[in-house]
Design a protein around this motif. Sequence first.
Motif, PDB file in Angstrom:
ATOM      1  N   ALA A  10      66.300 -29.441 -11.028  1.00  0.00           N
ATOM      2  CA  ALA A  10      67.481 -28.591 -10.910  1.00  0.00           C
ATOM      3  C   ALA A  10      68.648 -29.331 -10.289  1.00  0.00           C
ATOM      4  O   ALA A  10      69.798 -29.057 -10.601  1.00  0.00           O
ATOM      5  CB  ALA A  10      67.148 -27.355 -10.082  1.00  0.00           C
ATOM      6  N   TRP A  11      68.376 -30.294  -9.398  1.00  0.00           N
ATOM      7  CA  TRP A  11      69.441 -30.950  -8.658  1.00  0.00           C
ATOM      8  C   TRP A  11      69.734 -32.352  -9.157  1.00  0.00           C
ATOM      9  O   TRP A  11      70.367 -33.133  -8.469  1.00  0.00           O
ATOM     10  CB  TRP A  11      69.106 -30.963  -7.172  1.00  0.00           C
ATOM     11  CG  TRP A  11      69.010 -29.596  -6.599  1.00  0.00           C
ATOM     12  CD1 TRP A  11      69.766 -28.518  -6.944  1.00  0.00           C
ATOM     13  CD2 TRP A  11      68.118 -29.135  -5.600  1.00  0.00           C
ATOM     14  NE1 TRP A  11      69.400 -27.416  -6.231  1.00  0.00           N
ATOM     15  CE2 TRP A  11      68.372 -27.774  -5.383  1.00  0.00           C
ATOM     16  CE3 TRP A  11      67.117 -29.744  -4.866  1.00  0.00           C
ATOM     17  CZ2 TRP A  11      67.692 -27.011  -4.463  1.00  0.00           C
ATOM     18  CZ3 TRP A  11      66.429 -28.984  -3.944  1.00  0.00           C
ATOM     19  CH2 TRP A  11      66.712 -27.635  -3.749  1.00  0.00           C
ATOM     20  N   ASN A  16      72.989 -38.797  -3.896  1.00  0.00           N
ATOM     21  CA  ASN A  16      71.665 -39.185  -3.418  1.00  0.00           C
ATOM     22  C   ASN A  16      71.303 -38.536  -2.093  1.00  0.00           C
ATOM     23  O   ASN A  16      72.032 -38.646  -1.124  1.00  0.00           O
ATOM     24  CB  ASN A  16      71.609 -40.707  -3.277  1.00  0.00           C
ATOM     25  CG  ASN A  16      70.347 -41.276  -3.843  1.00  0.00           C
ATOM     26  OD1 ASN A  16      69.516 -40.548  -4.366  1.00  0.00           O
ATOM     27  ND2 ASN A  16      70.203 -42.567  -3.754  1.00  0.00           N
ATOM     28  N   GLY A  17      70.180 -37.849  -2.054  1.00  0.00           N
ATOM     29  CA  GLY A  17      69.655 -37.289  -0.823  1.00  0.00           C
ATOM     30  C   GLY A  17      70.078 -35.862  -0.524  1.00  0.00           C
ATOM     31  O   GLY A  17      69.476 -35.211   0.317  1.00  0.00           O
ATOM     32  N   VAL A  18      71.110 -35.344  -1.183  1.00  0.00           N
ATOM     33  CA  VAL A  18      71.590 -33.992  -0.883  1.00  0.00           C
ATOM     34  C   VAL A  18      70.509 -32.959  -1.166  1.00  0.00           C
ATOM     35  O   VAL A  18      70.283 -32.044  -0.381  1.00  0.00           O
ATOM     36  CB  VAL A  18      72.880 -33.661  -1.675  1.00  0.00           C
ATOM     37  CG1 VAL A  18      73.245 -32.198  -1.534  1.00  0.00           C
ATOM     38  CG2 VAL A  18      74.013 -34.546  -1.223  1.00  0.00           C
ATOM     39  N   ALA A  21      67.969 -32.952   1.578  1.00  0.00           N
ATOM     40  CA  ALA A  21      68.500 -32.374   2.816  1.00  0.00           C
ATOM     41  C   ALA A  21      68.472 -30.854   2.735  1.00  0.00           C
ATOM     42  O   ALA A  21      68.072 -30.174   3.682  1.00  0.00           O
ATOM     43  CB  ALA A  21      69.916 -32.877   3.068  1.00  0.00           C
ATOM     44  N   LEU A  22      68.869 -30.304   1.587  1.00  0.00           N
ATOM     45  CA  LEU A  22      68.842 -28.854   1.417  1.00  0.00           C
ATOM     46  C   LEU A  22      67.412 -28.339   1.447  1.00  0.00           C
ATOM     47  O   LEU A  22      67.110 -27.348   2.114  1.00  0.00           O
ATOM     48  CB  LEU A  22      69.523 -28.454   0.110  1.00  0.00           C
ATOM     49  CG  LEU A  22      69.561 -26.968  -0.210  1.00  0.00           C
ATOM     50  CD1 LEU A  22      70.269 -26.182   0.897  1.00  0.00           C
ATOM     51  CD2 LEU A  22      70.243 -26.720  -1.540  1.00  0.00           C
ATOM     52  N   LEU A  23      66.508 -29.026   0.773  1.00  0.00           N
ATOM     53  CA  LEU A  23      65.101 -28.614   0.761  1.00  0.00           C
ATOM     54  C   LEU A  23      64.520 -28.648   2.167  1.00  0.00           C
ATOM     55  O   LEU A  23      63.854 -27.704   2.598  1.00  0.00           O
ATOM     56  CB  LEU A  23      64.303 -29.517  -0.181  1.00  0.00           C
ATOM     57  CG  LEU A  23      62.872 -29.110  -0.466  1.00  0.00           C
ATOM     58  CD1 LEU A  23      62.804 -27.732  -1.104  1.00  0.00           C
ATOM     59  CD2 LEU A  23      62.216 -30.129  -1.387  1.00  0.00           C
ATOM     60  N   ARG A  24      64.791 -29.721   2.930  1.00  0.00           N
ATOM     61  CA  ARG A  24      64.292 -29.818   4.310  1.00  0.00           C
ATOM     62  C   ARG A  24      64.884 -28.704   5.184  1.00  0.00           C
ATOM     63  O   ARG A  24      64.188 -28.113   6.004  1.00  0.00           O
ATOM     64  CB  ARG A  24      64.623 -31.184   4.904  1.00  0.00           C
ATOM     65  CG  ARG A  24      63.681 -32.271   4.465  1.00  0.00           C
ATOM     66  CD  ARG A  24      63.847 -33.535   5.307  1.00  0.00           C
ATOM     67  NE  ARG A  24      65.223 -34.014   5.369  1.00  0.00           N
ATOM     68  CZ  ARG A  24      65.799 -34.829   4.491  1.00  0.00           C
ATOM     69  NH1 ARG A  24      65.104 -35.261   3.457  1.00  0.00           N
ATOM     70  NH2 ARG A  24      67.037 -35.229   4.637  1.00  0.00           N
TER      71      ARG A  24
END
Length: 107
Positions: A10-11, A16-18, A21-24
């Motif tokens: 989906a993302w 890179n990494g966003v 970060a949202l999942l965490r």
Amino acid sequence: MAVDWVAESAWNGWPNGVEYALLRALQSIGDPHPYRIPPAGDHLEIDEPGFELKGWIGYGSSVKELDEHDPLLHGMDTGMPFLLASTQETLRVLPDTAGKCYFDREA
């Protein structure tokens, strides 16, 4: 983990990494009740340059049919939630004829 696969699909295309970060952030909150992915078409969906958060679950028709004559319904919505076609494609699932269960498209 299924959530990671869906998140990556989906993302795809975010900086890179966003997505991680949202999942965490969503996994580390104490009480998840104040947070949610908005339903499809909801005013809380986000569509900004570089960031998009769209609902992936829709809600069925609010046509009440027989329920419109039910005196105990008290205005409750009787619409059934369903996976959007784009979500079904991403997850590779198909609904049954009643739209209540989803099955692996490749099984």
